[in-house]
Scaffold this motif. Structure first.
Motif, PDB file in Angstrom:
ATOM      1  N   GLU A   3      60.225  50.896   5.882  1.00 20.12           N
ATOM      2  CA  GLU A   3      61.570  50.611   5.421  1.00 20.12           C
ATOM      3  C   GLU A   3      61.999  49.225   5.889  1.00 20.12           C
ATOM      4  OE1 GLU A   3      65.455  52.974   5.982  1.00 20.12           O
ATOM      5  OE2 GLU A   3      63.866  54.390   5.519  1.00 20.12           O
ATOM      6  N   SER A  76      69.163  49.820   3.514  1.00 20.48           N
ATOM      7  CA  SER A  76      67.737  49.521   3.438  1.00 20.48           C
ATOM      8  C   SER A  76      67.328  49.305   1.988  1.00 20.48           C
ATOM      9  CB  SER A  76      66.913  50.657   4.045  1.00 20.48           C
ATOM     10  OG  SER A  76      66.980  51.806   3.234  1.00 20.48           O
ATOM     11  N   ARG A  78      64.685  50.589   0.597  1.00 18.08           N
ATOM     12  CA  ARG A  78      64.234  51.869   0.053  1.00 18.08           C
ATOM     13  C   ARG A  78      65.408  52.663  -0.522  1.00 18.08           C
ATOM     14  NH1 ARG A  78      60.501  55.476   3.625  1.00 18.08           N
ATOM     15  NH2 ARG A  78      59.018  53.979   2.833  1.00 18.08           N
ATOM     16  N   LEU A  79      66.520  52.680   0.181  1.00 14.09           N
ATOM     17  CA  LEU A  79      67.709  53.379  -0.299  1.00 14.09           C
ATOM     18  C   LEU A  79      68.239  52.731  -1.573  1.00 14.09           C
ATOM     19  CD1 LEU A  79      69.820  55.570   0.146  1.00 14.09           C
ATOM     20  CD2 LEU A  79      71.054  53.976   1.612  1.00 14.09           C
ATOM     21  N   SER A  80      68.210  51.413  -1.611  1.00 12.73           N
ATOM     22  CA  SER A  80      68.655  50.692  -2.802  1.00 12.73           C
ATOM     23  C   SER A  80      67.772  51.006  -4.000  1.00 12.73           C
ATOM     24  CB  SER A  80      68.653  49.190  -2.523  1.00 12.73           C
ATOM     25  OG  SER A  80      68.969  48.471  -3.665  1.00 12.73           O
ATOM     26  N   LEU A  81      66.460  51.061  -3.799  1.00 12.08           N
ATOM     27  CA  LEU A  81      65.533  51.370  -4.889  1.00 12.08           C
ATOM     28  C   LEU A  81      65.696  52.800  -5.380  1.00 12.08           C
ATOM     29  CD1 LEU A  81      62.290  49.571  -3.666  1.00 12.08           C
ATOM     30  CD2 LEU A  81      63.838  48.866  -5.492  1.00 12.08           C
ATOM     31  N   SER A  82      65.871  53.742  -4.449  1.00  8.26           N
ATOM     32  CA  SER A  82      66.056  55.133  -4.874  1.00  8.26           C
ATOM     33  C   SER A  82      67.369  55.302  -5.606  1.00  8.26           C
ATOM     34  CB  SER A  82      65.970  56.080  -3.677  1.00  8.26           C
ATOM     35  OG  SER A  82      67.043  55.861  -2.795  1.00  8.26           O
ATOM     36  N   LEU A  83      68.398  54.564  -5.203  1.00  8.65           N
ATOM     37  CA  LEU A  83      69.687  54.620  -5.900  1.00  8.65           C
ATOM     38  C   LEU A  83      69.556  54.065  -7.312  1.00  8.65           C
ATOM     39  CD1 LEU A  83      72.722  55.233  -5.692  1.00  8.65           C
ATOM     40  CD2 LEU A  83      73.027  52.904  -4.873  1.00  8.65           C
ATOM     41  N   SER A  84      68.843  52.953  -7.472  1.00  7.55           N
ATOM     42  CA  SER A  84      68.678  52.375  -8.804  1.00  7.55           C
ATOM     43  C   SER A  84      67.829  53.261  -9.698  1.00  7.55           C
ATOM     44  CB  SER A  84      68.075  50.975  -8.714  1.00  7.55           C
ATOM     45  OG  SER A  84      66.760  51.028  -8.240  1.00  7.55           O
ATOM     46  N   GLU A  85      66.839  53.974  -9.125  1.00  2.02           N
ATOM     47  CA  GLU A  85      66.032  54.904  -9.919  1.00  2.02           C
ATOM     48  C   GLU A  85      66.868  56.084 -10.393  1.00  2.02           C
ATOM     49  OE1 GLU A  85      62.624  56.068  -7.691  1.00  2.02           O
ATOM     50  OE2 GLU A  85      61.647  54.113  -7.906  1.00  2.02           O
ATOM     51  N   SER A  86      67.745  56.580  -9.546  1.00  3.18           N
ATOM     52  CA  SER A  86      68.570  57.717  -9.940  1.00  3.18           C
ATOM     53  C   SER A  86      69.595  57.320 -11.006  1.00  3.18           C
ATOM     54  CB  SER A  86      69.275  58.330  -8.726  1.00  3.18           C
ATOM     55  OG  SER A  86      70.237  57.426  -8.217  1.00  3.18           O
ATOM     56  N   GLY A  90      65.071  57.347 -13.644  1.00  3.02           N
ATOM     57  CA  GLY A  90      63.685  57.430 -13.208  1.00  3.02           C
ATOM     58  C   GLY A  90      62.669  56.788 -14.118  1.00  3.02           C
TER      59      GLY A  90
END
Length: 91
Positions: A3, A76, A78-86, A90
């Motif tokens: 991270e 982080s 990683r959190l930003s990427l997971s937020l953009s994927e959601s 996806g």
């Protein structure tokens, strides 16, 4: 995957974004002051002075972006990427 934190934990906790906000405000104020002052002196230094004023505006924008990320709870990559994927579904 490791991270990568945004801002390196400056400020020691949840209130660290205030430092980024203060930096952004100071850089923006100095950039506006330098821009309004205009050019004075030897014309050979004009490109250097223009670059320094532009750097102040770019730095103010970057500091404001980090302050926004910290204040919204994104600490982080990683959190930003997971937020953009959601948000994008996806894809």
């Amino acid at each position: 995957m490791e991270e990568i934190g945004v801002g390196g934990g400056v400020g020691g906790g949840g209130g660290g974004y205030w430092w980024w906000s203060a930096a952004s405000t100071a850089q923006l104020a100095l950039g506006i002051k330098s821009y309004r002052k205009g050019f004075s002196g030897d014309s050979r230094f004009m490109p250097l002075k223009a670059f320094s004023v532009a750097s102040l505006f770019v730095g103010a924008t970057a500091s404001a972006a980090v302050a926004f990320l910290h204040s919204s709870g994104i600490h982080s990559v990683r959190l930003s990427l997971s937020l953009s994927e959601s948000i994008s579904g996806g894809t």
